[in-house]
Write an enzyme that holds these catalytic residues in place. Sequence first.
Site, PDB file in Angstrom:
ATOM      1  N   GLY A 104     -14.989 -12.949 -41.286  1.00 55.75           N
ATOM      2  CA  GLY A 104     -15.465 -13.269 -39.932  1.00 55.75           C
ATOM      3  C   GLY A 104     -16.981 -13.224 -39.833  1.00 55.75           C
ATOM      4  NE  ARG A 132     -10.646 -14.061 -41.223  1.00 58.54           N
ATOM      5  CZ  ARG A 132     -11.358 -12.953 -41.051  1.00 58.54           C
ATOM      6  NH1 ARG A 132     -11.507 -12.119 -42.052  1.00 58.54           N
ATOM      7  NH2 ARG A 132     -11.929 -12.689 -39.882  1.00 58.54           N
ATOM      8  CG  ASP A 178      -9.178  -7.235 -46.479  1.00 58.00           C
ATOM      9  OD1 ASP A 178      -8.723  -6.209 -47.016  1.00 58.00           O
ATOM     10  OD2 ASP A 178      -8.749  -7.693 -45.406  1.00 58.00           O
ATOM     11  CE  LYS A 214     -18.014  -9.861 -42.786  1.00 59.08           C
ATOM     12  NZ  LYS A 214     -16.917 -10.832 -42.716  1.00 59.08           N
ATOM     13  CB  THR A 215     -16.907  -6.149 -40.791  1.00 57.92           C
ATOM     14  OG1 THR A 215     -15.985  -6.277 -39.700  1.00 57.92           O
ATOM     15  CG2 THR A 215     -16.959  -4.694 -41.216  1.00 57.92           C
ATOM     16  CG  ASP A 264     -13.647  -5.516 -37.163  1.00 58.74           C
ATOM     17  OD1 ASP A 264     -14.122  -6.228 -36.260  1.00 58.74           O
ATOM     18  OD2 ASP A 264     -12.576  -5.773 -37.739  1.00 58.74           O
TER      19      ASP A 264
HETATM   20  P1  FBP Z   1     -14.159  -9.361 -40.784  1.00 62.81           P
HETATM   21  O1  FBP Z   1     -13.466  -8.064 -41.034  1.00 62.81           O
HETATM   22  O2  FBP Z   1     -13.847 -10.406 -41.751  1.00 62.81           O
HETATM   23  O3  FBP Z   1     -15.626  -9.141 -40.620  1.00 62.81           O
HETATM   24  O4  FBP Z   1     -13.677  -9.960 -39.387  1.00 62.81           O
HETATM   25  C1  FBP Z   1     -13.695  -9.225 -38.239  1.00 62.81           C
HETATM   26  C2  FBP Z   1     -13.069  -9.947 -37.078  1.00 62.81           C
HETATM   27  O5  FBP Z   1     -14.066 -10.402 -36.184  1.00 62.81           O
HETATM   28  C3  FBP Z   1     -12.051  -9.056 -36.378  1.00 62.81           C
HETATM   29  O6  FBP Z   1     -12.674  -8.249 -35.413  1.00 62.81           O
HETATM   30  C4  FBP Z   1     -11.081 -10.047 -35.833  1.00 62.81           C
HETATM   31  O7  FBP Z   1      -9.788  -9.492 -35.669  1.00 62.81           O
HETATM   32  C5  FBP Z   1     -11.055 -11.105 -36.880  1.00 62.81           C
HETATM   33  O8  FBP Z   1     -12.326 -11.086 -37.482  1.00 62.81           O
HETATM   34  C6  FBP Z   1     -10.764 -12.472 -36.321  1.00 62.81           C
HETATM   35  O9  FBP Z   1     -10.891 -13.400 -37.335  1.00 62.81           O
HETATM   36  P2  FBP Z   1     -10.483 -14.910 -37.205  1.00 62.81           P
HETATM   37  O10 FBP Z   1     -11.382 -15.530 -36.202  1.00 62.81           O
HETATM   38  O11 FBP Z   1     -10.664 -15.447 -38.579  1.00 62.81           O
HETATM   39  O12 FBP Z   1      -9.051 -14.917 -36.755  1.00 62.81           O
END
Ligand code: FBP
Length: 557
Positions: free
Chosen positions: A81, A145, A176, A202-203, A205
């Site tokens: 993300g 992803r 991941d 990065k994230t 979250d």
């Molecule tokens: P990452 O862990 O890859 O940084 O993504 C975080 C995030 O923004 C989460 O908070 C959310 O649940 C998810 O990505 C949503 O991803 P997508 O838009 O690919 O469904």
Amino acid sequence: MDISALQKARYTYKPKLPASLSRTVTGISVELGKPTESAANQEDLRNLFKHSYGKPLATFVQGKNDKISRSLTVGVILSGGQAPGGHNVIAGLFDGLKKGSPSSKLYGFLGGPSGLIENKAVEITGEMLEAYRNTGGFDIIGSGRTKIESQEQFAASLQTARTLGLDAVVIIGGDDSNTNAALLAEYFLDQGAPVQVIGCPKTIDGDLKNNYIEASFGFDTAVKTYSELIGNIERDANSAKKYWHFIRLMGRSASHITLECALQTQPNICIISEEIASKGISLGLIVEQICASICRRADRGENFGVVLVPEGVVEFIPEMKKLIVELNDVLAEEEEFAKLTSLIDQISWLRIKLSPESLSLLESLPPDIARELLMDRDPHGNVQVSRIETEKLLVGMAERRLAEMKKAGIYKGKFNALGHFFGYEGRCAFPTNFDANYCYSLGFSAFVLIASGLTGYLSSVRNLTAPADQWIAGGVPLTMMMNMEHRHGSKKPVIKKALVDLNGGPFKAFAAKRDSWAVTTSFLFPGAIQYYGPPEVCDLTTKTLQLEHIDKTADHA
Ligand code: FBP
């Protein structure tokens, strides 16, 4: 191309680096510590990572480094993300490489890890980068992803590295994606291929952290964006005095985003998933607690309020968690299920596969929520919680419970609720000064790790509550952060997610105030992110970082 006034101004912002990285590159040396162990399951991980397990921590210090001015060819991947600051990681890496040697090259893999597997890459030039410095988004090369997991994918990645003559691959991603980085580093070592792999944390979250990784980048900007929006809604609620706002916030698993937003905005109710799991609180009890606050505020004539809900909560409510785990295992290998289009057919297919309790819970959920729970998993096997509208589920359940309470004469107020979801609004905002500096430093550190010949490391910049020049840069071995977890129906090596610590400063600060917020209107209005102006406004770090820093200082005292 038209650009906004702020974008134009941000191009000229010069990100700050830690003092150890600000000198000429030949003056940056690496100090290596003692061998390390993984977070858990040491025996399993030692066997799985025969070549890369247990590497020492690396810290950058002043000293002579002759190796650093080599000409290098590096490939970079944005994975998972979006998170504010990704472009600055690339800028820091690029500037470091060019300082090392002007003939160094940086390739950007297009669309995430699949770009490496399929050799879809562009050379990143200085001119190209100028349009992206200090901006949000991952649009310079895109993200994806794809999980690099099969032998064919590993072999294809190596083939790409050989074709482009890569010395190293930098993977900018969350837990991941950095698990992928660890596996790739091990694979290259096993094949005797001289291609290093470095990760960057990065994230939005905020769940990729430990003693050496204090924060993942993007969290600072995302929580400040959401907090501004929540504060605006609180002010509207307090003006109109007629709505309860149920706001779901991104954060796939951990509740760090929601907790930080609660500390910044002081809503009436905030659910923390980790507490729900630890106390085994059922969905019914969550609704009961929400209704208790609504009743008490109604008694004071305040038929309005704000409730914060972490998007990941569904996976922490005991009965929902059991259902999701069963679904994940059952759906992992099933092609037959994917062909079913109606909810009725899907549920009848699941009838003999789920436990009786899980089946009856699935059947009792509103059809929209049941459908959302049955949607495709992501390539890492995760349920896509950002698509489950928990705020609507809670509003519906609260409505029904309040109607019962009204009948029983316990509740006399009015309940009008609105649902919101804040997620994508914060993932590509212009990085705050903190994230702009942090990301640039992470990218620059990744370059120093590569130039120093290290592989299987996560770029690390610490001491983040201090001004940037006092930050401490280096690298943390990826295997140090790993354990074994149940994924896709089997045990896999993964980087351990950092959930909210219920004994930690941020949760305790919230728990100390929440009973009063549940009844009185105590809203705080943080306002918009400021990029220019007084440091006490522009350089303010998150409350999470500040409170965790106080915890760490107390532990060391
Ligand atoms: P990452 O862990 O890859 O940084 O993504 C975080 C995030 O923004 C989460 O908070 C959310 O649940 C998810 O990505 C949503 O991803 P997508 O838009 O690919 O469904």
